[in-house]
Scaffold this active site. Structure first.
Site, PDB file in Angstrom:
ATOM      1  N   GLU A 118       0.852  -1.183   0.000  1.00  0.00           N
ATOM      2  CA  GLU A 118       0.000   0.000   0.000  1.00  0.00           C
ATOM      3  C   GLU A 118       0.892   1.238   0.000  1.00  0.00           C
ATOM      4  OE1 GLU A 118      -2.621   0.657   3.361  1.00  0.00           O
ATOM      5  OE2 GLU A 118      -3.444   2.428   2.392  1.00  0.00           O
TER       6      GLU A 118
ATOM      7  N   GLY B   3       3.529   2.152  10.838  1.00  0.00           N
ATOM      8  CA  GLY B   3       3.190   1.332  11.997  1.00  0.00           C
ATOM      9  C   GLY B   3       2.933  -0.117  11.617  1.00  0.00           C
TER      10      GLY B   3
ATOM     11  N   MET C 170       0.499  -2.869   8.558  1.00  0.00           N
ATOM     12  CA  MET C 170      -0.236  -2.959   7.303  1.00  0.00           C
ATOM     13  C   MET C 170      -1.222  -4.118   7.343  1.00  0.00           C
ATOM     14  SD  MET C 170      -0.818  -1.745   4.370  1.00  0.00           S
ATOM     15  CE  MET C 170      -2.106  -2.460   3.373  1.00  0.00           C
ATOM     16  N   GLU C 171      -2.438  -3.830   6.894  1.00  0.00           N
ATOM     17  CA  GLU C 171      -3.572  -4.738   7.048  1.00  0.00           C
ATOM     18  C   GLU C 171      -3.721  -5.786   5.951  1.00  0.00           C
ATOM     19  OE1 GLU C 171      -3.820  -1.374   6.327  1.00  0.00           O
ATOM     20  OE2 GLU C 171      -5.384  -0.994   4.856  1.00  0.00           O
ATOM     21  N   ASN C 172      -2.651  -6.204   5.263  1.00  0.00           N
ATOM     22  CA  ASN C 172      -2.754  -7.214   4.200  1.00  0.00           C
ATOM     23  C   ASN C 172      -3.707  -8.326   4.602  1.00  0.00           C
ATOM     24  OD1 ASN C 172      -0.314  -5.898   3.096  1.00  0.00           O
ATOM     25  ND2 ASN C 172       0.640  -6.921   4.847  1.00  0.00           N
TER      26      ASN C 172
ATOM     27  N   HIS D 108      -6.562  -1.804  15.077  1.00  0.00           N
ATOM     28  CA  HIS D 108      -6.700  -1.021  13.838  1.00  0.00           C
ATOM     29  C   HIS D 108      -6.566  -1.923  12.614  1.00  0.00           C
ATOM     30  CE1 HIS D 108      -6.170   2.683  11.357  1.00  0.00           C
ATOM     31  NE2 HIS D 108      -5.460   1.857  10.607  1.00  0.00           N
ATOM     32  N   GLU D 109      -5.486  -2.684  12.575  1.00  0.00           N
ATOM     33  CA  GLU D 109      -5.269  -3.524  11.387  1.00  0.00           C
ATOM     34  C   GLU D 109      -6.334  -4.610  11.300  1.00  0.00           C
ATOM     35  OE1 GLU D 109      -3.344  -2.064   9.520  1.00  0.00           O
ATOM     36  OE2 GLU D 109      -2.222  -0.862  10.975  1.00  0.00           O
TER      37      GLU D 109
ATOM     38  N   HIS E   2      -9.517  -3.208   9.887  1.00  0.00           N
ATOM     39  CA  HIS E   2      -9.446  -2.976   8.444  1.00  0.00           C
ATOM     40  C   HIS E   2     -10.029  -4.151   7.650  1.00  0.00           C
ATOM     41  CE1 HIS E   2      -7.599   0.791   7.468  1.00  0.00           C
ATOM     42  NE2 HIS E   2      -6.442   0.559   8.053  1.00  0.00           N
TER      43      HIS E   2
ATOM     44  N   GLU F 270      -9.272   4.800   6.303  1.00  0.00           N
ATOM     45  CA  GLU F 270      -8.429   5.150   7.453  1.00  0.00           C
ATOM     46  C   GLU F 270      -9.200   5.937   8.517  1.00  0.00           C
ATOM     47  OE1 GLU F 270      -5.904   3.632   8.031  1.00  0.00           O
ATOM     48  OE2 GLU F 270      -5.247   2.910   6.065  1.00  0.00           O
TER      49      GLU F 270
HETATM   50  N1  ARG Z   1      -2.843   1.095   5.793  1.00  0.00           N
HETATM   51  C1  ARG Z   1      -1.817   1.180   6.793  1.00  0.00           C
HETATM   52  C2  ARG Z   1      -2.547   1.537   8.068  1.00  0.00           C
HETATM   53  O1  ARG Z   1      -2.876   2.617   8.376  1.00  0.00           O
HETATM   54  C3  ARG Z   1      -0.781   2.195   6.518  1.00  0.00           C
HETATM   55  C4  ARG Z   1       0.042   1.953   5.317  1.00  0.00           C
HETATM   56  C5  ARG Z   1       0.790   3.150   4.975  1.00  0.00           C
HETATM   57  N2  ARG Z   1       1.809   2.888   4.029  1.00  0.00           N
HETATM   58  C6  ARG Z   1       2.432   3.871   3.357  1.00  0.00           C
HETATM   59  N3  ARG Z   1       3.334   3.509   2.530  1.00  0.00           N
HETATM   60  N4  ARG Z   1       2.163   5.119   3.462  1.00  0.00           N
HETATM   61  O2  ARG Z   1      -2.953   0.743   8.781  1.00  0.00           O
HETATM   62 ZN    ZN Z   2      -5.106   2.021   8.631  1.00  0.00          ZN
END
Ligand code: ARG
Ligand code: ZN
Length: 869
Positions: free
Chosen positions: A129, A268, A270-272, A304-305, A308, A327
């Site tokens: 992302e 922080g 990432m929600e893969n 948070h993740e 998502h 977000e």
């Molecule tokens: N989606 C992620 C989160 O907030 C953040 C990823 C941000 N990555 C970036 N390359 N800006 O949980």
């Molecule tokens: Zn997020």
């Protein structure tokens, strides 16, 4: 293109929301085969595509060495496609396509930490992302292209762990000491949610049974030595899963959920899908190594993740302009979750403090943008406080207005309508409106325009009529890029109190507001409006914007006595705290008398310590130098603010001296059963200790040293160390040395050691030089860079003197190596234009001089915006 000579961002690099077009092809399925070798990796992809609209087949790709392209069984020659640094385009492509590509990539030398990269000698991870997937293979890398992924991962057996999204369907030998796994993710997803992990990691396992009876395998992967530090995260994960079922009716949808921790990560976490990748700082938590604040953060990021999965993954964004859709909503959800974990008032205080310290200044300066921007050059520059935190506030306002039940009906409608889709902010607001039956469409204004509204209020008491009238007015500072600013809907939560008894009064209003809502929440959505409260035999004390019911700058001229009253009698903890902040700011900046504050604290504290020790500790928050500076728009002199703030702290320390000592000695965190209570007691003790030291109490250093030595808890240890080091106590050096010896192999704890020294109130350029040339300093690890830079920036006098070269130097160094982090660090200087001369011109000249030296879109866009004021 010669960008080095003239790095001004060209118009054609800007992407506009209004230009959105549907993709010409959708991807029905993708089979990926990722083979990792020491010197390179090979990625073979098979895509099944179906035409949706007219147009070329556009496959995005960056830093990929193309080996072959086969279209419907035919190897394409170079005349049959066009290839440049960003994309591979096939003209006149048939409507049904099977496309096979093979590329070579270099994760082993990828320092940008985007795409597939080597994160440690024995670990490869991905970060896709927003636009990292194009660094793995050619693909329509945009969030509105959803597909079913099957992934084969192959590597040497020195990497026993081979993970990807979804279910493991096969594993086996690949010859020559290599092995492979094949994973299938049944849920359609955009490419930014793809992840894979190749490495040598240990795992902590658990299980969770969903409300639907699905038995989910939970796994947290980390270095062997860190596995004992994964239990708090595991508990938080299970708690989050239950919480989302109970509060939003959302159960988990796969049979496994994996989290992988790495210390080489830009953000922080990432929600893969089903395979989160986390910065170690947001997973590892253990009282011995981790501060209480960091433990709270781990729990909230885990939540948070996880959240998502519904708000982001199952329902995703149509395009990156909609980032705050996922977000803002997910931050609001994790904030609500955290309010259930600890003192809800303190959670709100902390969230608002972050908003005011970061988002408000961002929104009043050259980087100001709407929560949903309408143009960008580099989307990575828009993972901002405005998108995240202000985005969350917009959702909170709508939730406040609707109340629990209607808000739930609205979110149910959203999940019902859009599951499996890539949608927009309009879709979200429309679903909330339809589900709740309340028209929320004017909240779209909040998403579309920048700036923090000013809310001016005045109150009049009429003795004869026994009425109290509140007049409201809202306004926004003009913005060069957004000329048609409109009034926004502002929910104002308020209470009236009897000035004599401190009791809260029942509201009896004859409201001129269009929508008067029950429970003391009034919706104010015009430029001006008034409310009249009747039946009041004496002048009441009003408390406005309770719980910070809207992200606005409130102006109301409370008397100091009224603020002291609110510290004592307001039952909303947030507003109680807000009263301390307003009062302290006045004492500090306008020279008001400190005794009123001190007396109010003394009256309030004894009961509050027993009830909510953490909230009690927050009543001593003195607004930070950075925050105070951010409130000044011209002729800002950091040294002056520092002097004023120091004078206030000295004064408080003197006046509260004995009281602090008595409180310190009477408190024992070990007597608390709940973590959240113990955390409060620890926080309060640390503040008392620093006040004692500030006051020159000789026993303070001894007590601090004792606390340092006797404890096994990081908040206590670090709190004591801070008192010793920041006051240059005789014991400081020994304690610092001891801390280093204890934690030199614990990267996150060592980060604290760096931060604490960088943030020393008298830190000099030599201090920073010593730290950045230390053997443990590492420019390849964002956490370590931030540990020093963040500490330095705790002291704006330093930021705006030698810090300018520090941050500019980092932006220049990271421009190629890690532009995401370089751009962020440069933003620290975004308020340069508020400085008093000659500093203002000096910093400006340095920023101008940086321009021709950087070329990444990230740093260039940030720099251009910063200089555009
Ligand atoms: N989606 C992620 C989160 O907030 C953040 C990823 C941000 N990555 C970036 N390359 N800006 O949980
Ligand atoms: Zn997020």
């Amino acid at each position: 293109m010669n960008i080095a000579a003239n790095p001004i961002i060209e118009a054609d690099q800007t992407v506009y929301l209004k230009d959105y077009q549907k993709p010409s092809f959708l991807v029905d399925s993708i089979h990926l085969d990722i083979q990792v070798y020491d010197e390179h990796s090979q990625v073979d992809a098979v895509l099944e595509l179906t035409r949706q609209t007219d147009g070329d087949l556009v496959l995005l790709g960056r830093d990929l060495e193309l080996k072959s392209v086969v279209l419907n069984g035919q190897q394409l020659s170079q005349e049959q496609y066009t290839l440049d640094a960003e994309q591979l385009v096939i003209r006149n492509a048939p409507n049904q396509i099977k496309l096979e590509t093979s590329v070579i990539i270099h994760p082993e030398s990828n320092t940008q930490l985007e795409g597939l990269y080597q994160a440690a000698s024995d670990l490869f991870v991905t970060q896709n992302e927003p636009e990292g997937f194009r660094k793995i293979t050619f693909y329509p890398d945009r969030p509105d292209v959803l597909s079913v992924f099957t992934t084969r991962v192959e590597a040497d057996k020195k990497y026993p762990v081979l993970l990807a999204n979804g279910n493991l369907i096969e594993a086996g030998e690949a010859g020559e000491g290599r092995h492979y796994t094949i994973w299938q993710d049944p849920t359609k997803k955009p490419a930014y949610l793809f992840a894979c992990v190749i490495g040598d990691l240990a795992v902590l396992k658990d299980r969770y049974v969903t409300s639907e009876g699905r038995d989910v395998a939970l796994e947290i992967y980390a270095e062997e030595k860190d596995i004992p530090k994964c239990h708090i995260a595991m508990e938080a994960l299970k708690h989050s899963m239950r919480w989302d079922e109970e509060h939003y009716g959302r159960p988990y949808d796969l049979d496994n959920y994996m989290i992988v921790a790495t210390s080489a990560f830009n953000m922080g976490a990432m929600e893969n899908k089903g395979l989160n990748i986390f910065n170690t700082s947001c997973v590892l938590a253990d009282e011995e190594y981790t501060t209480d604040a960091a433990i709270m953060r781990v729990q909230s990021v885990i939540a948070h993740e996880y959240f998502h999965n519904w708000t982001g993954n199952r329902i995703t964004c149509r395009d990156w302009f909609q980032l705050c859709l996922k977000e803002g909503l997910t931050v609001f959800r994790d904030q609500s979750f955290s309010e259930d974990l600890q003192s809800a008032a303190v959670q709100r205080i902390d969230d608002v403090a972050v908003l005011k310290a970061h988002q408000f200044p961002e929104d009043s300066g050259p980087l100001s943008h709407p929560p949903r921007p309408d143009h960008f050059v580099e989307i990575n520059n828009f993972y901002t406080a405005t998108v995240y935190e202000k985005g969350a506030e917009i959702n909170r306002m709508m939730a406040t207005l609707l109340g629990k039940e209607k808000f739930r009906k609205g979110t149910d409608e959203y999940f019902e309508r859009h599951d499996g889709q890539a949608v927009t902010v309009e879709d979200w607001v429309a679903a909330l409106t339809a589900g709740s039956g309340v028209d929320l469409s004017n909240f779209l204004t909040w998403y579309n325009q920048p700036g923090t509204p000013k809310l001016e209020a005045e109150g009049h008491y009429d003795v004869a009529a026994q009425t109290y009238t509140l007049n409201f007015k809202q306004s926004l500072k003009a913005h060069p890029k957004y000329p048609n600013l409109k009034a926004v809907p502002i929910p104002v939560a308020l209470a009236l109190f009897d000035a004599a008894t401190g009791e809260q009064l029942v509201l009896n209003s004859d409201s001129l507001f269009e929508n008067a809502v029950k429970d003391g929440v009034y919706l104010f959505d015009q430029d001006q409006a008034s409310i009249v409260f009747s039946g009041l035999s004496t002048k009441p004390v009003v408390s406005l914007l309770r719980n910070f019911s809207a992200p606005v700058n409130l102006e109301f001229n409370y008397t100091d006595e009224e603020l002291a009253f609110l510290i004592q009698y307001e039952t909303n903890g947030f507003n109680q705290w807000q009263a301390t902040q307003t009062l302290l700011e006045r004492i500090l900046l306008n020279g008001h008398d400190a005794h009123i504050y001190i007396q109010a604290i003394k009256n309030t504290l004894p009961d509050l310590v027993a009830q909510d020790p953490l909230l009690a500790s927050r009543l001593f928050d003195v607004p930070s130098e950075g925050y105070l500076g951010s409130r000044i728009d011209t002729d800002y002199e950091p040294v002056k603010i520092q002097e004023q703030r120091n004078a206030l702290i000295e004064k408080l320390a003197r006046e509260l001296g004995e009281f602090c000592k008595d409180t310190y000695l009477a408190l024992d965190p070990d007597l608390q059963k709940e973590f959240s209570q113990a955390m409060g007691v620890r926080a309060l003790k640390n503040i008392m200790l620093s006040m004692m030291a500030r006051q020159g109490d000789e026993t303070a250093f001894e007590l601090a040293y004792q606390q340092y030595e006797a404890t096994a808890n990081m908040s206590e240890r670090l709190g004591a160390l801070r008192v010793l080091v920041w006051n240059d106590a005789p014991q400081a050096e020994a304690a610092l040395h001891d801390f280093y010896q204890r934690f030199k192999d614990e990267a996150l704890s060592l980060d604290q050691w760096f931060t604490l020294q960088a943030a020393h109130p008298c830190a000099t350029t030599e201090t920073i030089q010593y730290l950045t040339s230390h053997a443990d300093y590492d420019l390849g690890v964002p956490n370590r860079i931030r540990s020093v830079s963040g500490g330095l920036n705790a002291n704006p006098v330093n930021t705006w003197s030698f810090g300018v070269d520090h941050f500019i130097g980092l932006a220049k160094y990271l421009d190629e190596k890690n532009p995401i982090v370089g751009s962020r660090l440069l933003q620290v200087l975004s308020r340069w234009y508020t400085l008093a001369e000659p500093q203002r011109s000096e910093v400006k000249a340095k920023l101008e001089a940086l321009k021709p030296q950087v070329k990444s879109k990230n740093v260039s866009e940030t720099l251009s915006s910063m200089l555009s004021i």
